[in-house]
Design a protein around this motif. Structure first.
Motif, PDB file in Angstrom:
ATOM      1  N   ALA A  91       0.004  -0.051 -18.493  1.00 35.76           N
ATOM      2  CA  ALA A  91       0.310  -1.477 -18.576  1.00 35.76           C
ATOM      3  C   ALA A  91      -0.929  -2.324 -18.310  1.00 35.76           C
ATOM      4  O   ALA A  91      -1.160  -3.342 -18.974  1.00 35.76           O
ATOM      5  N   HIS A  92      -1.742  -1.904 -17.351  1.00 32.85           N
ATOM      6  CA  HIS A  92      -2.962  -2.649 -17.032  1.00 32.85           C
ATOM      7  C   HIS A  92      -3.966  -2.561 -18.178  1.00 32.85           C
ATOM      8  O   HIS A  92      -4.573  -3.565 -18.562  1.00 32.85           O
ATOM      9  N   ARG A  93      -4.113  -1.392 -18.730  1.00 34.45           N
ATOM     10  CA  ARG A  93      -5.134  -1.159 -19.765  1.00 34.45           C
ATOM     11  C   ARG A  93      -4.765  -1.783 -21.106  1.00 34.45           C
ATOM     12  O   ARG A  93      -5.597  -2.365 -21.778  1.00 34.45           O
ATOM     13  N   PHE A  94      -3.478  -1.667 -21.492  1.00 32.04           N
ATOM     14  CA  PHE A  94      -3.099  -2.050 -22.851  1.00 32.04           C
ATOM     15  C   PHE A  94      -2.190  -3.275 -22.941  1.00 32.04           C
ATOM     16  O   PHE A  94      -1.990  -3.790 -24.028  1.00 32.04           O
ATOM     17  N   ALA A  95      -1.615  -3.711 -21.828  1.00 33.44           N
ATOM     18  CA  ALA A  95      -0.667  -4.821 -21.911  1.00 33.44           C
ATOM     19  C   ALA A  95      -1.010  -5.974 -20.981  1.00 33.44           C
ATOM     20  O   ALA A  95      -0.182  -6.846 -20.742  1.00 33.44           O
ATOM     21  N   GLY A  96      -2.218  -5.982 -20.443  1.00 32.74           N
ATOM     22  CA  GLY A  96      -2.632  -7.097 -19.590  1.00 32.74           C
ATOM     23  C   GLY A  96      -1.906  -7.155 -18.257  1.00 32.74           C
ATOM     24  O   GLY A  96      -1.861  -8.218 -17.634  1.00 32.74           O
ATOM     25  N   GLY A  97      -1.353  -6.047 -17.824  1.00 30.08           N
ATOM     26  CA  GLY A  97      -0.652  -6.014 -16.543  1.00 30.08           C
ATOM     27  C   GLY A  97      -1.625  -6.064 -15.381  1.00 30.08           C
ATOM     28  O   GLY A  97      -2.840  -5.941 -15.550  1.00 30.08           O
ATOM     29  N   PRO A  98      -1.100  -6.239 -14.182  1.00 25.28           N
ATOM     30  CA  PRO A  98      -1.976  -6.288 -13.010  1.00 25.28           C
ATOM     31  C   PRO A  98      -2.606  -4.919 -12.758  1.00 25.28           C
ATOM     32  O   PRO A  98      -2.073  -3.892 -13.187  1.00 25.28           O
ATOM     33  N   PRO A  99      -3.736  -4.903 -12.075  1.00 24.71           N
ATOM     34  CA  PRO A  99      -4.347  -3.614 -11.757  1.00 24.71           C
ATOM     35  C   PRO A  99      -3.383  -2.773 -10.918  1.00 24.71           C
ATOM     36  O   PRO A  99      -2.675  -3.307 -10.062  1.00 24.71           O
ATOM     37  N   PRO A 100      -3.339  -1.467 -11.172  1.00 25.41           N
ATOM     38  CA  PRO A 100      -2.438  -0.622 -10.387  1.00 25.41           C
ATOM     39  C   PRO A 100      -2.835  -0.646  -8.918  1.00 25.41           C
ATOM     40  O   PRO A 100      -4.015  -0.736  -8.584  1.00 25.41           O
ATOM     41  N   VAL A 101      -1.845  -0.583  -8.074  1.00 24.78           N
ATOM     42  CA  VAL A 101      -2.093  -0.569  -6.639  1.00 24.78           C
ATOM     43  C   VAL A 101      -2.660   0.798  -6.268  1.00 24.78           C
ATOM     44  O   VAL A 101      -2.082   1.832  -6.593  1.00 24.78           O
ATOM     45  N   LYS A 102      -3.801   0.782  -5.607  1.00 26.59           N
ATOM     46  CA  LYS A 102      -4.420   2.034  -5.189  1.00 26.59           C
ATOM     47  C   LYS A 102      -3.846   2.439  -3.832  1.00 26.59           C
ATOM     48  O   LYS A 102      -3.474   1.579  -3.035  1.00 26.59           O
ATOM     49  N   PRO A 103      -3.782   3.732  -3.576  1.00 27.05           N
ATOM     50  CA  PRO A 103      -3.295   4.153  -2.265  1.00 27.05           C
ATOM     51  C   PRO A 103      -4.262   3.709  -1.177  1.00 27.05           C
ATOM     52  O   PRO A 103      -5.461   3.548  -1.432  1.00 27.05           O
ATOM     53  N   PRO A 104      -3.743   3.505   0.020  1.00 28.03           N
ATOM     54  CA  PRO A 104      -4.636   3.100   1.107  1.00 28.03           C
ATOM     55  C   PRO A 104      -5.686   4.185   1.365  1.00 28.03           C
ATOM     56  O   PRO A 104      -5.429   5.361   1.146  1.00 28.03           O
ATOM     57  N   ARG A 105      -6.833   3.755   1.845  1.00 32.43           N
ATOM     58  CA  ARG A 105      -7.930   4.715   2.039  1.00 32.43           C
ATOM     59  C   ARG A 105      -8.199   5.015   3.502  1.00 32.43           C
ATOM     60  O   ARG A 105      -8.876   6.003   3.791  1.00 32.43           O
ATOM     61  N   TYR A 106      -7.691   4.190   4.395  1.00 32.95           N
ATOM     62  CA  TYR A 106      -8.086   4.339   5.787  1.00 32.95           C
ATOM     63  C   TYR A 106      -6.884   4.272   6.727  1.00 32.95           C
ATOM     64  O   TYR A 106      -5.858   3.691   6.403  1.00 32.95           O
ATOM     65  N   GLY A 107      -7.079   4.839   7.904  1.00 37.68           N
ATOM     66  CA  GLY A 107      -6.183   4.669   9.023  1.00 37.68           C
ATOM     67  C   GLY A 107      -4.781   5.216   8.848  1.00 37.68           C
ATOM     68  O   GLY A 107      -4.521   6.148   8.087  1.00 37.68           O
ATOM     69  N   LEU A 108      -3.878   4.580   9.582  1.00 39.42           N
ATOM     70  CA  LEU A 108      -2.485   5.014   9.609  1.00 39.42           C
ATOM     71  C   LEU A 108      -1.805   4.833   8.253  1.00 39.42           C
ATOM     72  O   LEU A 108      -0.939   5.625   7.886  1.00 39.42           O
ATOM     73  N   ALA A 109      -2.207   3.824   7.497  1.00 33.97           N
ATOM     74  CA  ALA A 109      -1.623   3.614   6.166  1.00 33.97           C
ATOM     75  C   ALA A 109      -1.918   4.815   5.263  1.00 33.97           C
ATOM     76  O   ALA A 109      -1.050   5.263   4.517  1.00 33.97           O
ATOM     77  N   ARG A 110      -3.129   5.350   5.343  1.00 30.69           N
ATOM     78  CA  ARG A 110      -3.475   6.534   4.540  1.00 30.69           C
ATOM     79  C   ARG A 110      -2.672   7.749   5.005  1.00 30.69           C
ATOM     80  O   ARG A 110      -2.196   8.540   4.194  1.00 30.69           O
ATOM     81  N   ALA A 111      -2.526   7.888   6.316  1.00 26.58           N
ATOM     82  CA  ALA A 111      -1.747   9.004   6.856  1.00 26.58           C
ATOM     83  C   ALA A 111      -0.293   8.924   6.387  1.00 26.58           C
ATOM     84  O   ALA A 111       0.311   9.944   6.028  1.00 26.58           O
ATOM     85  N   ALA A 112       0.270   7.716   6.362  1.00 25.30           N
ATOM     86  CA  ALA A 112       1.650   7.545   5.887  1.00 25.30           C
ATOM     87  C   ALA A 112       1.764   7.901   4.411  1.00 25.30           C
ATOM     88  O   ALA A 112       2.734   8.547   3.989  1.00 25.30           O
ATOM     89  N   HIS A 113       0.778   7.495   3.623  1.00 23.99           N
ATOM     90  CA  HIS A 113       0.770   7.835   2.192  1.00 23.99           C
ATOM     91  C   HIS A 113       0.742   9.350   1.999  1.00 23.99           C
ATOM     92  O   HIS A 113       1.500   9.901   1.190  1.00 23.99           O
ATOM     93  N   GLU A 114      -0.128  10.018   2.721  1.00 23.68           N
ATOM     94  CA  GLU A 114      -0.223  11.483   2.611  1.00 23.68           C
ATOM     95  C   GLU A 114       1.065  12.147   3.085  1.00 23.68           C
ATOM     96  O   GLU A 114       1.489  13.161   2.522  1.00 23.68           O
ATOM     97  N   GLY A 115       1.701  11.577   4.104  1.00 28.47           N
ATOM     98  CA  GLY A 115       2.974  12.113   4.577  1.00 28.47           C
ATOM     99  C   GLY A 115       4.062  12.009   3.515  1.00 28.47           C
ATOM    100  O   GLY A 115       4.866  12.940   3.339  1.00 28.47           O
ATOM    101  N   LYS A 116       4.080  10.905   2.783  1.00 26.81           N
ATOM    102  CA  LYS A 116       5.069  10.742   1.707  1.00 26.81           C
ATOM    103  C   LYS A 116       4.832  11.745   0.581  1.00 26.81           C
ATOM    104  O   LYS A 116       5.777  12.292   0.015  1.00 26.81           O
ATOM    105  N   LEU A 117       3.564  11.984   0.256  1.00 29.09           N
ATOM    106  CA  LEU A 117       3.265  12.990  -0.758  1.00 29.09           C
ATOM    107  C   LEU A 117       3.700  14.380  -0.287  1.00 29.09           C
ATOM    108  O   LEU A 117       4.221  15.181  -1.066  1.00 29.09           O
ATOM    109  N   TRP A 118       3.486  14.664   0.995  1.00 29.92           N
ATOM    110  CA  TRP A 118       3.913  15.950   1.539  1.00 29.92           C
ATOM    111  C   TRP A 118       5.431  16.105   1.436  1.00 29.92           C
ATOM    112  O   TRP A 118       5.924  17.186   1.107  1.00 29.92           O
ATOM    113  N   LEU A 119       6.175  15.021   1.694  1.00 29.21           N
ATOM    114  CA  LEU A 119       7.633  15.096   1.564  1.00 29.21           C
ATOM    115  C   LEU A 119       8.033  15.420   0.124  1.00 29.21           C
ATOM    116  O   LEU A 119       9.026  16.122  -0.108  1.00 29.21           O
ATOM    117  N   ARG A 120       7.271  14.943  -0.837  1.00 30.08           N
ATOM    118  CA  ARG A 120       7.543  15.310  -2.234  1.00 30.08           C
ATOM    119  C   ARG A 120       7.322  16.809  -2.449  1.00 30.08           C
ATOM    120  O   ARG A 120       8.074  17.462  -3.160  1.00 30.08           O
TER     121      ARG A 120
END
Length: 195
Positions: A91-120
Motif C-alpha cells: 500500500a505504501h509503495r503502490f497506493a500512496g499509503g502511509p509508511p508501514p509501522v516498524k517494530p520497536p527497536r529498543y527497550g521494553l517495547a522491543r521485548a514485548a514485540h519479540e514476546g508476541k512473535l514467540w507466542l506465534r
C-alpha cells in the motif's frame, strides 16, 4: 506427492498474495482483492486433506507428513501477520499509503514485540503437534510413527529456542542511543515521518 503439494501451496500462497494486493491497490478493486486474499486458507485445507488421504491410502507416515503439519501450523500462526506486513508495504509503495509501522527497536517495547512473535511460534508448534498427534492416532499402534513423533519434538524445540531468544530481549534490553526523547521531540519526529 506431499512434498510437491507443499511447494505448490507455498508458491500458490505468494501468487494469491500478489494477485490479491494487485487487485486491491493497482486495479482499485478492494473487494475482489480481499476475496482473493481470503482464498489463502484453502491452500492449507487442500494440503491437510491430501495428507490425510495419503495416510489413509496406506502411505508410511514419514517426514513429508510431518513437514506438511509444520507448514500448516506456520500458516495458521504467521499467515495473517505476513499478509498484513506485505499489505502495508504494498500500500505504501503502490497506493500512496502511509509508511508501514516498524517494530520497536529498543527497550521494553522491543521485548514485548519479540514476546508476541514467540507466542506465534508457540501457536505454530501447538497446531503442528496437534495435527501430528491426529496422524499418530490415525496410523495406530501397528504403524511406524517415529518420524511424526520426531517432528513433534522438533516443533517443541523450535518454540523453546525462540522463547530463549525472546527472553534475551527482555533480560538485556537494548538502549536507545539517542536517549529517551521528550514527548515534544517524539511528536515532532512522528510528524516528520508522516510527511
Amino acid at each position: 506427492m506431499v512434498v510437491t503439494l507443499i511447494i505448490v501451496c507455498e508458491v500458490g500462497f505468494w501468487v494469491l498474495l500478489v494477485a490479491g494486493l494487485a487487485l486491491r491497490y493497482l486495479a482499485r478493486m478492494p473487494r475482489t482483492g480481499a476475496a482473493v486474499l481470503l482464498m489463502e486458507p484453502l491452500l492449507e485445507l487442500i494440503l491437510l486433506v491430501v495428507t490425510a488421504i495419503d495416510l489413509k491410502n496406506g502411505a508410511t507416515a514419514d517426514w513429508k507428513h510431518g513437514l506438511a503439519a509444520v507448514y500448516i501450523g506456520y500458516t495458521v500462526a504467521y499467515g495473517h501477520y505476513t499478509i498484513a506486513w506485505v499489505d502495508g508495504h504494498f500500500a505504501h509503495r503502490f497506493a500512496g499509503g502511509p509508511p508501514p509501522v516498524k517494530p520497536p527497536r529498543y527497550g521494553l517495547a522491543r521485548a514485548a514485540h519479540e514476546g508476541k512473535l514467540w507466542l506465534r511460534t508457540v501457536l505454530m508448534a501447538a497446531v503442528a503437534s496437534g495435527l501430528l498427534q491426529l496422524a499418530i492416532w490415525y496410523v495406530g499402534e501397528g504403524g511406524d510413527t517415529a518420524s511424526l513423533r520426531g517432528w513433534q519434538f522438533t516443533t517443541g524445540r523450535m518454540a523453546a529456542i525462540h522463547g530463549l531468544i525472546a527472553l534475551t530481549y527482555l533480560l538485556w534490553q537494548k538502549k536507545d542511543p539517542g536517549g529517551p526523547a521528550s514527548p515534544g521531540t517524539r511528536d515532532r519526529a512522528q510528524e516528520k515521518s508522516l510527511r
